[in-house]
Design a protein around this motif. Sequence first.
Motif, PDB file in Angstrom:
ATOM      1  N   ALA A 185      74.250 -12.288 -52.006  1.00 56.33           N
ATOM      2  CA  ALA A 185      73.442 -12.498 -53.215  1.00 56.33           C
ATOM      3  C   ALA A 185      71.959 -12.519 -52.851  1.00 56.33           C
ATOM      4  N   LEU A 186      71.167 -11.749 -53.581  1.00 58.54           N
ATOM      5  CA  LEU A 186      69.742 -11.674 -53.310  1.00 58.54           C
ATOM      6  C   LEU A 186      69.024 -12.874 -53.902  1.00 58.54           C
ATOM      7  N   PRO A 187      68.020 -13.382 -53.198  1.00 59.43           N
ATOM      8  CA  PRO A 187      67.262 -14.514 -53.735  1.00 59.43           C
ATOM      9  C   PRO A 187      66.422 -14.048 -54.915  1.00 59.43           C
ATOM     10  N   ARG A 188      66.141 -14.967 -55.807  1.00 59.21           N
ATOM     11  CA  ARG A 188      65.286 -14.641 -56.945  1.00 59.21           C
ATOM     12  C   ARG A 188      64.408 -15.831 -57.265  1.00 59.21           C
ATOM     13  N   ILE A 189      63.273 -15.512 -57.813  1.00 60.42           N
ATOM     14  CA  ILE A 189      62.349 -16.555 -58.236  1.00 60.42           C
ATOM     15  C   ILE A 189      62.696 -16.913 -59.664  1.00 60.42           C
ATOM     16  N   GLY A 190      63.068 -18.163 -59.862  1.00 65.04           N
ATOM     17  CA  GLY A 190      63.434 -18.620 -61.194  1.00 65.04           C
ATOM     18  C   GLY A 190      62.196 -18.982 -61.999  1.00 65.04           C
ATOM     19  N   PRO A 191      62.395 -19.264 -63.270  1.00 66.32           N
ATOM     20  CA  PRO A 191      61.257 -19.670 -64.105  1.00 66.32           C
ATOM     21  C   PRO A 191      60.708 -21.020 -63.637  1.00 66.32           C
ATOM     22  N   LEU A 192      59.405 -21.115 -63.578  1.00 66.08           N
ATOM     23  CA  LEU A 192      58.761 -22.354 -63.155  1.00 66.08           C
ATOM     24  C   LEU A 192      58.395 -23.172 -64.389  1.00 66.08           C
ATOM     25  N   THR A 193      58.715 -24.441 -64.328  1.00 64.29           N
ATOM     26  CA  THR A 193      58.377 -25.337 -65.431  1.00 64.29           C
ATOM     27  C   THR A 193      57.580 -26.512 -64.884  1.00 64.29           C
ATOM     28  N   GLU A 194      56.881 -27.188 -65.765  1.00 64.01           N
ATOM     29  CA  GLU A 194      56.059 -28.322 -65.341  1.00 64.01           C
ATOM     30  C   GLU A 194      56.887 -29.449 -64.760  1.00 64.01           C
ATOM     31  N   ASP A 195      58.048 -29.701 -65.324  1.00 63.48           N
ATOM     32  CA  ASP A 195      58.845 -30.844 -64.871  1.00 63.48           C
ATOM     33  C   ASP A 195      59.991 -30.455 -63.942  1.00 63.48           C
ATOM     34  N   GLY A 196      60.107 -29.175 -63.590  1.00 60.66           N
ATOM     35  CA  GLY A 196      61.168 -28.739 -62.686  1.00 60.66           C
ATOM     36  C   GLY A 196      60.931 -29.253 -61.275  1.00 60.66           C
ATOM     37  N   GLU A 197      62.004 -29.698 -60.630  1.00 61.14           N
ATOM     38  CA  GLU A 197      61.884 -30.226 -59.271  1.00 61.14           C
ATOM     39  C   GLU A 197      62.416 -29.265 -58.221  1.00 61.14           C
ATOM     40  N   SER A 198      62.915 -28.126 -58.643  1.00 56.35           N
ATOM     41  CA  SER A 198      63.377 -27.137 -57.685  1.00 56.35           C
ATOM     42  C   SER A 198      63.026 -25.751 -58.214  1.00 56.35           C
ATOM     43  N   GLY A 199      63.269 -24.733 -57.389  1.00 54.67           N
ATOM     44  CA  GLY A 199      62.995 -23.376 -57.809  1.00 54.67           C
ATOM     45  C   GLY A 199      61.608 -22.877 -57.469  1.00 54.67           C
ATOM     46  N   ARG A 200      60.841 -23.667 -56.754  1.00 55.18           N
ATOM     47  CA  ARG A 200      59.480 -23.274 -56.415  1.00 55.18           C
ATOM     48  C   ARG A 200      59.340 -22.687 -55.011  1.00 55.18           C
ATOM     49  N   GLY A 201      60.363 -22.826 -54.189  1.00 56.91           N
ATOM     50  CA  GLY A 201      60.259 -22.443 -52.782  1.00 56.91           C
ATOM     51  C   GLY A 201      59.923 -20.991 -52.556  1.00 56.91           C
ATOM     52  N   LEU A 202      60.666 -20.089 -53.198  1.00 57.32           N
ATOM     53  CA  LEU A 202      60.422 -18.668 -52.979  1.00 57.32           C
ATOM     54  C   LEU A 202      59.078 -18.242 -53.555  1.00 57.32           C
ATOM     55  N   ALA A 203      58.673 -18.837 -54.670  1.00 55.98           N
ATOM     56  CA  ALA A 203      57.342 -18.550 -55.229  1.00 55.98           C
ATOM     57  C   ALA A 203      56.251 -19.001 -54.258  1.00 55.98           C
ATOM     58  N   MET A 204      56.460 -20.139 -53.632  1.00 54.26           N
ATOM     59  CA  MET A 204      55.497 -20.636 -52.649  1.00 54.26           C
ATOM     60  C   MET A 204      55.431 -19.704 -51.437  1.00 54.26           C
ATOM     61  N   VAL A 205      56.600 -19.260 -50.965  1.00 48.21           N
ATOM     62  CA  VAL A 205      56.640 -18.325 -49.831  1.00 48.21           C
ATOM     63  C   VAL A 205      55.884 -17.052 -50.196  1.00 48.21           C
ATOM     64  N   ARG A 206      56.128 -16.542 -51.382  1.00 44.78           N
ATOM     65  CA  ARG A 206      55.459 -15.315 -51.815  1.00 44.78           C
ATOM     66  C   ARG A 206      53.945 -15.483 -51.862  1.00 44.78           C
ATOM     67  N   SER A 207      53.482 -16.672 -52.252  1.00 44.83           N
ATOM     68  CA  SER A 207      52.024 -16.889 -52.321  1.00 44.83           C
ATOM     69  C   SER A 207      51.397 -17.046 -50.929  1.00 44.83           C
ATOM     70  N   LEU A 208      52.153 -17.524 -49.953  1.00 39.50           N
ATOM     71  CA  LEU A 208      51.629 -17.706 -48.597  1.00 39.50           C
ATOM     72  C   LEU A 208      51.719 -16.444 -47.750  1.00 39.50           C
ATOM     73  N   ALA A 209      52.672 -15.587 -48.060  1.00 39.82           N
ATOM     74  CA  ALA A 209      52.933 -14.411 -47.233  1.00 39.82           C
ATOM     75  C   ALA A 209      52.127 -13.210 -47.720  1.00 39.82           C
ATOM     76  N   GLN A 210      51.681 -12.427 -46.760  1.00 36.90           N
ATOM     77  CA  GLN A 210      51.038 -11.165 -47.092  1.00 36.90           C
ATOM     78  C   GLN A 210      52.098 -10.160 -47.546  1.00 36.90           C
ATOM     79  N   HIS A 211      53.288 -10.300 -46.989  1.00 36.42           N
ATOM     80  CA  HIS A 211      54.384  -9.389 -47.305  1.00 36.42           C
ATOM     81  C   HIS A 211      55.682 -10.192 -47.330  1.00 36.42           C
ATOM     82  N   LEU A 212      56.524  -9.940 -48.332  1.00 35.88           N
ATOM     83  CA  LEU A 212      57.832 -10.597 -48.443  1.00 35.88           C
ATOM     84  C   LEU A 212      58.837  -9.540 -48.855  1.00 35.88           C
ATOM     85  N   ASP A 213      59.946  -9.440 -48.104  1.00 34.74           N
ATOM     86  CA  ASP A 213      60.993  -8.508 -48.506  1.00 34.74           C
ATOM     87  C   ASP A 213      62.364  -9.057 -48.148  1.00 34.74           C
ATOM     88  N   VAL A 214      63.371  -8.460 -48.771  1.00 38.46           N
ATOM     89  CA  VAL A 214      64.763  -8.823 -48.541  1.00 38.46           C
ATOM     90  C   VAL A 214      65.502  -7.535 -48.197  1.00 38.46           C
TER      91      VAL A 214
END
Length: 122
Positions: A77-106
């Motif tokens: 199963a391929l990873p996916r970035i889920g919708p980000l919400t103000e009160d969500g406590e999970s689902g931010r990891g891959l979005a954070m990786v994407r913002s820190l990385a110059q390149h991200l691929d699967v």
Amino acid sequence: MPYDPASPRRARELTEAFLARPRRRTASVGDERADDAALVVSELVTNATRHGRSLCRLRLKVADDRVTVEVYDSNCALPRIGPLTEDGESGRGLAMVRSLAQHLDVTAAAAGGKTVRAVLAG
């Protein structure tokens, strides 16, 4: 890394130790990039063990001004970035990786599973 809740912490510790080692003929990794790489490793290993529900393999590479992080797990199963919400406590990891990385691929592995690769530069 084993399929274990402690694996992300252990992977982060191994990354910090690896990046702190002196290197011959390659650029050293600055503190900020090392911190970013450790965070990326922690997030990718968390995803592999939590969502991939498998052990994972971590590979780090330092070349020139780049740190490459690769995490393989046996889940197709391929990873996916889920919708980000103000009160969500999970689902931010891959979005954070994407913002820190110059390149991200699967990349799907021929024998099954996938490798998630993040390249941090500059």
